[in-house]
Design a protein around this motif. Structure first.
Motif, PDB file in Angstrom:
ATOM      1  N   LEU A 110       0.837  -1.195   0.000  1.00 48.53           N
ATOM      2  CA  LEU A 110       0.000   0.000   0.000  1.00 48.53           C
ATOM      3  C   LEU A 110       0.874   1.247   0.000  1.00 48.53           C
ATOM      4  O   LEU A 110       1.897   1.298   0.682  1.00 48.53           O
ATOM      5  CB  LEU A 110      -0.913   0.016   1.226  1.00 48.53           C
ATOM      6  CG  LEU A 110      -1.889  -1.157   1.364  1.00 48.53           C
ATOM      7  CD1 LEU A 110      -2.700  -1.025   2.641  1.00 48.53           C
ATOM      8  CD2 LEU A 110      -2.798  -1.272   0.160  1.00 48.53           C
ATOM      9  N   GLU A 117      -2.836   5.126   0.651  1.00 49.90           N
ATOM     10  CA  GLU A 117      -3.715   3.959   0.767  1.00 49.90           C
ATOM     11  C   GLU A 117      -3.696   3.400   2.186  1.00 49.90           C
ATOM     12  O   GLU A 117      -4.740   3.021   2.723  1.00 49.90           O
ATOM     13  CB  GLU A 117      -3.292   2.872  -0.224  1.00 49.90           C
ATOM     14  CG  GLU A 117      -3.559   3.233  -1.676  1.00 49.90           C
ATOM     15  CD  GLU A 117      -2.886   2.300  -2.662  1.00 49.90           C
ATOM     16  OE1 GLU A 117      -3.390   2.204  -3.806  1.00 49.90           O
ATOM     17  OE2 GLU A 117      -1.873   1.650  -2.312  1.00 49.90           O
ATOM     18  N   LEU A 118      -2.524   3.376   2.795  1.00 51.69           N
ATOM     19  CA  LEU A 118      -2.405   2.871   4.166  1.00 51.69           C
ATOM     20  C   LEU A 118      -3.174   3.758   5.139  1.00 51.69           C
ATOM     21  O   LEU A 118      -3.894   3.257   6.016  1.00 51.69           O
ATOM     22  CB  LEU A 118      -0.930   2.768   4.571  1.00 51.69           C
ATOM     23  CG  LEU A 118      -0.643   2.122   5.924  1.00 51.69           C
ATOM     24  CD1 LEU A 118      -1.231   0.717   6.003  1.00 51.69           C
ATOM     25  CD2 LEU A 118       0.862   2.095   6.187  1.00 51.69           C
ATOM     26  N   ALA A 148      -5.763   5.640   4.372  1.00 55.11           N
ATOM     27  CA  ALA A 148      -7.183   5.419   4.078  1.00 55.11           C
ATOM     28  C   ALA A 148      -7.659   4.098   4.677  1.00 55.11           C
ATOM     29  O   ALA A 148      -8.749   4.022   5.264  1.00 55.11           O
ATOM     30  CB  ALA A 148      -7.424   5.435   2.566  1.00 55.11           C
ATOM     31  N   TRP A 149      -6.848   3.046   4.549  1.00 55.89           N
ATOM     32  CA  TRP A 149      -7.204   1.736   5.087  1.00 55.89           C
ATOM     33  C   TRP A 149      -7.359   1.796   6.592  1.00 55.89           C
ATOM     34  O   TRP A 149      -8.330   1.305   7.153  1.00 55.89           O
ATOM     35  CB  TRP A 149      -6.158   0.698   4.666  1.00 55.89           C
ATOM     36  CG  TRP A 149      -6.389  -0.653   5.270  1.00 55.89           C
ATOM     37  CD1 TRP A 149      -5.591  -1.299   6.154  1.00 55.89           C
ATOM     38  CD2 TRP A 149      -7.510  -1.516   5.055  1.00 55.89           C
ATOM     39  NE1 TRP A 149      -6.134  -2.520   6.502  1.00 55.89           N
ATOM     40  CE2 TRP A 149      -7.318  -2.670   5.833  1.00 55.89           C
ATOM     41  CE3 TRP A 149      -8.653  -1.411   4.273  1.00 55.89           C
ATOM     42  CZ2 TRP A 149      -8.230  -3.709   5.850  1.00 55.89           C
ATOM     43  CZ3 TRP A 149      -9.562  -2.462   4.299  1.00 55.89           C
ATOM     44  CH2 TRP A 149      -9.340  -3.589   5.082  1.00 55.89           C
ATOM     45  N   ARG A 150      -6.390   2.393   7.257  1.00 58.26           N
ATOM     46  CA  ARG A 150      -6.445   2.484   8.714  1.00 58.26           C
ATOM     47  C   ARG A 150      -7.606   3.365   9.176  1.00 58.26           C
ATOM     48  O   ARG A 150      -8.236   3.074  10.193  1.00 58.26           O
ATOM     49  CB  ARG A 150      -5.117   2.986   9.261  1.00 58.26           C
ATOM     50  CG  ARG A 150      -4.036   1.921   9.157  1.00 58.26           C
ATOM     51  CD  ARG A 150      -2.716   2.369   9.707  1.00 58.26           C
ATOM     52  NE  ARG A 150      -1.753   1.268   9.668  1.00 58.26           N
ATOM     53  CZ  ARG A 150      -0.454   1.439   9.695  1.00 58.26           C
ATOM     54  NH1 ARG A 150       0.072   2.658   9.776  1.00 58.26           N
ATOM     55  NH2 ARG A 150       0.355   0.394   9.650  1.00 58.26           N
ATOM     56  N   SER A 151      -7.891   4.393   8.431  1.00 66.70           N
ATOM     57  CA  SER A 151      -9.036   5.247   8.753  1.00 66.70           C
ATOM     58  C   SER A 151     -10.344   4.471   8.617  1.00 66.70           C
ATOM     59  O   SER A 151     -11.239   4.565   9.465  1.00 66.70           O
ATOM     60  CB  SER A 151      -9.029   6.465   7.824  1.00 66.70           C
ATOM     61  OG  SER A 151     -10.104   7.306   8.109  1.00 66.70           O
ATOM     62  N   TYR A 152     -10.448   3.688   7.540  1.00 67.87           N
ATOM     63  CA  TYR A 152     -11.629   2.840   7.345  1.00 67.87           C
ATOM     64  C   TYR A 152     -11.790   1.852   8.498  1.00 67.87           C
ATOM     65  O   TYR A 152     -12.887   1.676   9.042  1.00 67.87           O
ATOM     66  CB  TYR A 152     -11.542   2.093   6.013  1.00 67.87           C
ATOM     67  CG  TYR A 152     -12.475   0.915   5.969  1.00 67.87           C
ATOM     68  CD1 TYR A 152     -13.837   1.100   5.729  1.00 67.87           C
ATOM     69  CD2 TYR A 152     -12.022  -0.377   6.231  1.00 67.87           C
ATOM     70  CE1 TYR A 152     -14.711   0.019   5.738  1.00 67.87           C
ATOM     71  CE2 TYR A 152     -12.887  -1.455   6.241  1.00 67.87           C
ATOM     72  CZ  TYR A 152     -14.222  -1.252   5.992  1.00 67.87           C
ATOM     73  OH  TYR A 152     -15.087  -2.318   6.019  1.00 67.87           O
ATOM     74  N   LEU A 153     -10.698   1.175   8.867  1.00 73.28           N
ATOM     75  CA  LEU A 153     -10.756   0.200   9.958  1.00 73.28           C
ATOM     76  C   LEU A 153     -11.201   0.850  11.262  1.00 73.28           C
ATOM     77  O   LEU A 153     -12.089   0.326  11.956  1.00 73.28           O
ATOM     78  CB  LEU A 153      -9.401  -0.487  10.156  1.00 73.28           C
ATOM     79  CG  LEU A 153      -8.987  -1.481   9.098  1.00 73.28           C
ATOM     80  CD1 LEU A 153      -7.586  -2.011   9.395  1.00 73.28           C
ATOM     81  CD2 LEU A 153      -9.977  -2.629   8.988  1.00 73.28           C
ATOM     82  N   ILE A 211     -16.848  -1.531  -3.768  1.00 70.93           N
ATOM     83  CA  ILE A 211     -16.099  -2.576  -3.065  1.00 70.93           C
ATOM     84  C   ILE A 211     -16.926  -3.861  -2.987  1.00 70.93           C
ATOM     85  O   ILE A 211     -16.419  -4.957  -3.260  1.00 70.93           O
ATOM     86  CB  ILE A 211     -15.677  -2.095  -1.659  1.00 70.93           C
ATOM     87  CG1 ILE A 211     -14.641  -0.965  -1.782  1.00 70.93           C
ATOM     88  CG2 ILE A 211     -15.128  -3.250  -0.822  1.00 70.93           C
ATOM     89  CD1 ILE A 211     -14.376  -0.221  -0.478  1.00 70.93           C
TER      90      ILE A 211
END
Length: 169
Positions: free
Chosen positions: A6, A10-11, A13-18, A144
């Motif tokens: 990532l 992207e990382l 965004a991913w952590r924010s989503y989680l 998604i």
């Protein structure tokens, strides 16, 4: 095969989503446990049945709608049956299948619980977003979902949950 790591964006965004998804699920579960003594999954079963024709759905269709394994749904429905909010019958068109049906007690519980649930969802999510962000959220989540369902064989996740024989991945 080379790993496509990532990017920093992207990382983040991913952590924010989680973080958002875990905190949101926790807030919804706490509200539903406090108000109705049930987890979010059980509420979702009742809500899906309330929207179905005649308040009934085949168990396999309900598992697909909820995006969960059949065994997880069976466990939830068994618990809801004990509470008198759902009942199960054999499927008239498929002797191996069964149908979950929302009872009058289930409808009453849902009617009592829905306003608090909607308030929690609104205050946790939609009160913080513009109309444009709501549309973007829907588009992103739909994209998604479609990608994961489109070709399960190419998906990193493998077989879709409602098609699995057991709840283990």
């Amino acid at each position: 095969m080379t790993t496509r790591w990532l990017t920093p964006e992207e990382l983040r965004a991913w952590r924010s989503y989680l973080a958002a998804s875990w905190l949101l699920e926790d807030a919804i579960d706490r509200q539903l446990q406090q108000q109705a003594g049930m987890p979010h999954l059980y509420y979702s079963v009742l809500a899906n049945l309330s929207e179905a024709p005649d308040h009934r759905m085949r168990m396999t269709d309900l598992a697909e709608a909820l995006k969960i394994t059949r065994s997880r749904l069976t466990y939830a429905v068994t618990r809801l049956e004990k509470d008198g909010t759902v009942r199960r019958e054999g499927c008239p068109t498929d002797k191996r299948g069964s149908v979950a049906i929302l009872t009058e007690d289930g409808r009453a519980l849902l009617e009592r619980t829905a306003p608090g649930h909607v308030d929690t969802v609104r205050s946790a999510v939609f009160d913080h977003l513009t109309e444009e962000q709501v549309a973007q959220l829907e588009a992103i989540c739909s994209r998604i979902t479609e990608a994961l369902q489109q070709d399960e064989e190419r998906s990193a996740c493998g077989e879709l949950p409602w098609r699995r024989r057991s709840s283990t991945p």
